[in-house]
Structure formats: structure tokens, C-alpha cells
Scaffold this active site. Sequence first.
Site, PDB file in Angstrom:
ATOM      1  N   ARG A   1       0.855  -1.176   0.000  1.00 27.22           N
ATOM      2  CA  ARG A   1       0.000   0.000   0.000  1.00 27.22           C
ATOM      3  C   ARG A   1       0.896   1.232   0.000  1.00 27.22           C
ATOM      4  NH1 ARG A   1      -5.363   1.102   2.213  1.00 27.22           N
ATOM      5  NH2 ARG A   1      -5.497  -1.128   2.591  1.00 27.22           N
ATOM      6  N   ARG A   2       0.577   2.198  -0.800  1.00 23.90           N
ATOM      7  CA  ARG A   2       1.376   3.426  -0.824  1.00 23.90           C
ATOM      8  C   ARG A   2       0.477   4.619  -0.605  1.00 23.90           C
ATOM      9  NH1 ARG A   2       1.416   5.389  -6.664  1.00 23.90           N
ATOM     10  NH2 ARG A   2       2.937   6.912  -5.962  1.00 23.90           N
TER      11      ARG A   2
ATOM     12  N   ASN B   1      -4.318   9.316   2.920  1.00 28.55           N
ATOM     13  CA  ASN B   1      -5.234   8.692   3.873  1.00 28.55           C
ATOM     14  C   ASN B   1      -6.465   8.084   3.207  1.00 28.55           C
ATOM     15  OD1 ASN B   1      -3.572   9.505   6.102  1.00 28.55           O
ATOM     16  ND2 ASN B   1      -4.432  11.568   5.872  1.00 28.55           N
ATOM     17  N   ARG B   2      -6.322   7.741   1.950  1.00 28.33           N
ATOM     18  CA  ARG B   2      -7.399   7.131   1.165  1.00 28.33           C
ATOM     19  C   ARG B   2      -8.611   8.048   1.016  1.00 28.33           C
ATOM     20  NH1 ARG B   2      -3.305   4.640  -0.077  1.00 28.33           N
ATOM     21  NH2 ARG B   2      -3.456   2.491  -0.742  1.00 28.33           N
ATOM     22  N   LEU B   3      -8.418   9.353   1.202  1.00 30.39           N
ATOM     23  CA  LEU B   3      -9.497  10.326   0.989  1.00 30.39           C
ATOM     24  C   LEU B   3      -9.400  10.843  -0.442  1.00 30.39           C
ATOM     25  CD1 LEU B   3      -9.415  12.249   4.397  1.00 30.39           C
ATOM     26  CD2 LEU B   3     -10.866  10.321   3.707  1.00 30.39           C
TER      27      LEU B   3
END
Length: 207
Positions: A2-3, A185-187
Site C-alpha cells: 500500500r502506498r 489517507n485514502r481520501l
Amino acid sequence: MRRHYRVEGLDESALADEPMAQFDQWFAEAVKSGLDEPNAMVVSTADAEGRPSVRTVLLKGYDRRGFVFYTNHGSRKGAELDANPQVALLFPWHPLARQVIVRGLAARVGRDETAAYFRSRPHGSQLGAWASEQSRPIGSRGELEQRYADLAARYPEDEDVPVPPFWGGYRITPASVEFWQGRENRLHDRLLYEDGAGGWTVRRLQP
């Protein structure tokens, strides 16, 4: 595995009025970035019973009417598109933390447009279109190579190769186009163009 995506975001105020203009901007940036084959797109189709299949092809043209690629009409994707024209496209520009997702309807392009593109292809690719009965079983690699060799002898470099009647283009007319920009932050930013009675509208989707 995951990056974190540390890139600029995508804001509604920066969008073009319609999706093909926005795609043109992002595609130019993908090309300029040196991305390998930025015109590679994943094409998802389904047969008449709704069973899906997917593959990667190369985008060969786009304008306000939609996205164009070429294939053997007798291939799996050709048969599925003829039976069920609903299709989805994905441009996976991972190094840029970007994706473009298209949903729309497929229709065959005219034969004149197909012929013009076919004649622009390298000679070997023209022969390859004739040699392969795409998606159908074959006994061996040698059999395929022999077909190609026979065609190369019949149509040497200095002779025109006729356009196969079973080969041509499809244009995907978009009903929706989503521009996805990876964020921290996956936003992620997800802005979706949708075609309606009043023209294109844009909605922000949650990541």
C-alpha cells in the site's frame, strides 16, 4: 503493498465543462509524464446472459463523440458488444495516482473510418489482423505463424493489404465519466460526469 498518494487534489472548480475536454487534459498530462502506453485501457463487456469478461486494448482515437478502438468483430469482445452494447472502460494511470472510468454504449464505426485506420497500421499488423481468428482455439503456435507467413508471401511490403470484412472499430459513447485522483489517507477525489437531459452534470463521490 500500500502506498500513500502525496499529490495535488482534483477540485470541481478546475474541471472542464464536459468530460471529453477534461479527458483530453489528463491524457496530455499522462503522455507528457512518459507513462508507458497511456492509451492502454481496460475494456469490460458482458454477454447476453450478463456474464462479464475483461481485457486491455489500445485507445486509437477520441473526440466529443467518444472513445474508439479496433478489433476482430468475431472475437469474444466483438460478439459481446454486438449482443450487449453496454461497456465500461478504465484508464489505470497508476504512476500519476489517477484513473478514468467510463460507462457507455458501443457501436461500430463506419467502414470508411475503419479503412482509413487500417491503412495507417504497420504492414505486419495488417497481416496479423487476417492471420488471427481472434478468440478461437488453434492447434499450435506454429499453425498461426504459418498463416502469417502465407499472408506475407501473398502481400509483400510493396502491396496493399485489403481491409478484413470481419475487422473494425467500436466507438464508446460515454454516459458517465469518473475522474479519480488518489489522495492521502485514502481520501481520494472522485468527480463523476453524468449525461442527462440538460447536459453534463458533475457530482463528487465519497472515496
